[in-house]
Design an enzyme around this catalytic site. Structure first.
Site, short mmCIF file in Angstrom:
data_model
loop_
_atom_site.label_atom_id
_atom_site.label_comp_id
_atom_site.label_asym_id
_atom_site.label_seq_id
_atom_site.Cartn_x
_atom_site.Cartn_y
_atom_site.Cartn_z
N SER A 77 0.83 -1.15 -0.03
CA SER A 77 -0.11 0.20 0.05
C SER A 77 0.86 1.45 -0.07
CB SER A 77 -1.03 -0.13 1.08
OG SER A 77 -1.88 0.88 1.09
N ASP A 300 -6.17 1.89 -3.02
CA ASP A 300 -7.56 1.74 -2.35
C ASP A 300 -7.78 2.92 -1.20
OD1 ASP A 300 -5.56 1.18 -0.29
OD2 ASP A 300 -6.52 -0.81 0.12
C1 16G Z 1 -4.30 -0.43 7.71
C2 16G Z 1 -5.83 -0.53 7.42
C3 16G Z 1 -6.41 0.75 7.34
C4 16G Z 1 -5.92 1.28 8.75
C5 16G Z 1 -4.59 1.65 9.02
C6 16G Z 1 -4.27 2.03 10.30
C7 16G Z 1 -6.83 -2.24 5.88
C8 16G Z 1 -6.98 -2.52 4.52
N1 16G Z 1 -6.03 -1.03 6.03
O1 16G Z 1 -3.76 0.27 6.57
O2 16G Z 1 -7.91 0.69 7.28
O3 16G Z 1 -6.51 2.78 8.65
O4 16G Z 1 -3.94 0.24 8.76
O5 16G Z 1 -3.04 1.90 10.70
O6 16G Z 1 -7.65 -2.55 6.75
P1 16G Z 1 -2.42 1.94 12.07
O7 16G Z 1 -3.02 0.79 12.84
O8 16G Z 1 -0.79 1.90 11.82
O9 16G Z 1 -2.73 3.46 12.58
MG MG Z 2 -3.77 1.11 0.28
#
Ligand code: 16G
Ligand code: MG
Length: 559
Positions: A77, A300
């Site tokens: 990502s 995404d």
């Molecule tokens: C991941 C999640 C995203 C979330 C982020 C938080 C998916 C596909 N992606 O990228 O939704 O906002 O984690 O990151 O679920 P953090 O836990 O490091 O704050």
């Molecule tokens: Mg992404």
């Protein structure tokens, strides 16, 4: 009994070829892997064994689910280019069932081939997987240079299952395209759409044309592709819709080493609350009515922005998208006379604690129910399924709108009493085709935003005028053990360490319209501190006070 009908014999063969294949991808020593919010994600050179083992689990899951297709996406990502990752997609195009995440983690951490084989066999037995059943896997990768080597590891695992496995390789594509293809492949009714990338683009483009009617052509939209795979998707989509919505790609250098997500993309813009330097220096946003959006590295996530009075950066993030879209859908339901009585359909919103307080207040004041869930697409997605039409967005730009199956049937069988009602129903159905029902897609969401703006006759400033974000601040605190911070109430409060929440509450009370929460990151080794307040100085002081409390609770400072 013939050998072919003798499962133990077959299994012995399978396990022996599994052993030889796994030997090529030994687990690196001293690393503990965990299937987190978005699958496994770390430095790419640590990942071959993890991808190999994730593919084994995908095959087990497909066999367990009567051969339904399971997706495997190789992406990290918005992470820096040297990282990569792998995540599994369930048959309905959703994230892997949570109860299987632990199995993925167990396989990834087996220290040797022998322990891998034994864990694989135990899991198969424990999960009631009949290994002789067929399986089906669909996989793809983003543009990262480490992708091809990880795909080799994935193929190494799939090769173990020989003829009993159907494999579709989508090559280089976006995460949402993979989710769509998995969902469409498993759709028994055959009505969701052709299970190919082209099928997806055509489906979106057709719905976009219905919704746009005679509107357009629109002013060109600048699209920052984060120098990632979104650039390829955008070019394909553009062929179908450019006459109505001209798209100007920016940061589309997918072949340039080190460029991916560097100083550009949705995460950069949201975190820095600033234009990517390449866009700032180009001056393109100073044109009349100019608006731009940024995708992330696997397309995404989506955020919009523009320059107020041609000078001041203004961000239109996931919250702004959610509010505008929820209100648009509510108005369409009103026009379709579907907000009252037995046929009433309800549109609701799902947010996380990161949603700006102003957006929640705006929706509440207009009677749109709002639910708050923990961070991560899987939580939002499931909560949104409880509404007739569930609009879910994280502030960072992940999101989509789900139409329940009964809502689709109700719209299809509704009897309009006027041309206006008929038109509103047609538009609602077209929205359900435009919007990815499996997972949020930046490209689909971008078309959604453009449709709503075109219907409202708005530019970015009119969209922005709906409500004013409260000043907010997100800080990262690196602590010795982030897991000592445990949350409750959809991450809005800490349950551990004991007493810390009371101190945070005291700090919050000292500022006007204050709110703050602390949670361990699911993707990085740190704790995140979020704060908002009425004014910027107040928010800075609140964020810094709460960070100090976190450091103190971690034993990093004395007080
Ligand atoms: C991941 C999640 C995203 C979330 C982020 C938080 C998916 C596909 N992606 O990228 O939704 O906002 O984690 O990151 O679920 P953090 O836990 O490091 O704050
Ligand atoms: Mg992404």
């Amino acid at each position: 009994m013939s050998a072919a009908a003798d499962p133990p014999h077959q299994h012995a063969e399978l396990l022996s070829s599994l052993g030889s294949a796994a030997d090529k991808y030994p687990k690196p020593e001293g690393v503990v892997f965990s299937y987190g919010t978005a699958g496994f994600r770390t430095l790419a050179n640590r990942l071959p064994s993890v991808v190999f083992r994730a593919a084994l689990l995908a095959v087990l899951r497909s066999k367990r689910l009567e051969g339904a297709a399971i997706g495997i996406m190789i992406t990290a990502s918005h992470n820096p280019e040297p990282d990569n990752g792998v995540k599994l997609v369930d048959p309905a195009g959703e994230m892997l069932d949570q109860s299987w995440e632990a199995h993925a983690t167990a396989l990834a951490n087996c220290p040797s081939t022998d322990s891998l084989i034994s864990t694989f066999t135990t899991l198969a037995a424990h999960l009631h997987v009949d290994l002789s059943k067929p399986a089906s896997i669909i996989y793809a990768r983003d543009t990262r240079p480490s992708g091809p080597a990880l795909i080799e590891a994935l193929r190494g695992a799939l090769s173990v299952f020989k003829g009993n496995l159907k494999v579709v390789d989508l090559d280089v594509t976006t995460t949402p395209v993979l989710h769509y293809v998995v969902k469409a492949t498993n759709d028994k009714s055959g009505t969701y759409g052709a299970p190919t990338e082209d099928g997806y683009m055509e489906k979106m483009a057709e719905a976009f044309k219905v919704l746009m009617g005679s509107r357009g052509p629109l002013q060109p939209l600048f699209v920052d592709c984060a120098n990632g795979v979104g650039a390829l998707g955008l070019a394909k989509l553009s062929k179908h819709i450019a006459s109505t919505l001209p798209l100007t790609p920016l940061n589309d250098a997918i072949g340039t080493a080190g460029a991916l997500n560097s100083q550009c993309g949705a995460d950069f813009v949201k975190t820095k609350q600033a234009l990517p330097p390449s866009i700032a220096s180009s001056g393109i946003l100073a044109q009349d009515g100019a608006r731009a959006c940024s995708l992330d590295g696997d397309a995404d996530r989506l955020v919009y922005y523009y320059l107020q009075d041609k000078k001041k950066f203004r961000l239109l993030d996931g919250d702004k998208i959610a509010v505008m879209v929820a209100m648009f859908i509510r108005d369409l339901l009103k026009k379709a006379k579907l907000v009252e009585g037995d046929d009433a359909l309800e549109v609701g919103a799902v947010q996380t604690a990161y949603a700006n307080g102003s957006s929640t207040k705006y929706l509440n004041a207009r009677g749109v129910p709002v639910r708050c869930v923990p961070t991560g697409v899987k939580y939002l997605h499931h909560a949104a399924q409880n509404f007739d039409i569930g609009v879910y967005f994280e502030a960072n730009g992940h999101g989509t709108v789900l139409f329940s199956p009964s809502t689709i049937s109700a719209l299809q069988s509704a009897t309009p009493h006027s041309p206006d009602e008929a038109n509103a129903i047609k538009n609602l159905l077209a929205l359900s085709n435009l919007i990815n029902q499996a997972v949020g897609d930046a490209l689909s969401d971008m078309l959604l935003v453009e449709v709503v703006l075109a219907h409202r006759g708005w530019g970015a400033p009119e969209w922005d005028a709906g409500y004013e974000d409260l000043p907010n601040r997100l800080l990262k605190v690196e602590v010795p053990d982030r897991m000592m911070f445990q949350t409750t109430d959809a991450e809005r409060k800490l349950s551990h360490p004991a007493g810390l929440q009371d101190l945070i509450d005291d700090a919050v009370r000292k500022v006007d319209m204050g709110r703050s929460f602390v949670r361990p990151s699911g993707t990085e080794d740190c704790v995140r501190v979020y704060a908002e307040a009425k004014t910027s100085p107040e928010v800075e002081s609140l964020a810094s006070n709460v960070s100090d409390l976190v450091k103190h609770a971690s034993g990093m400072t004395s007080q």
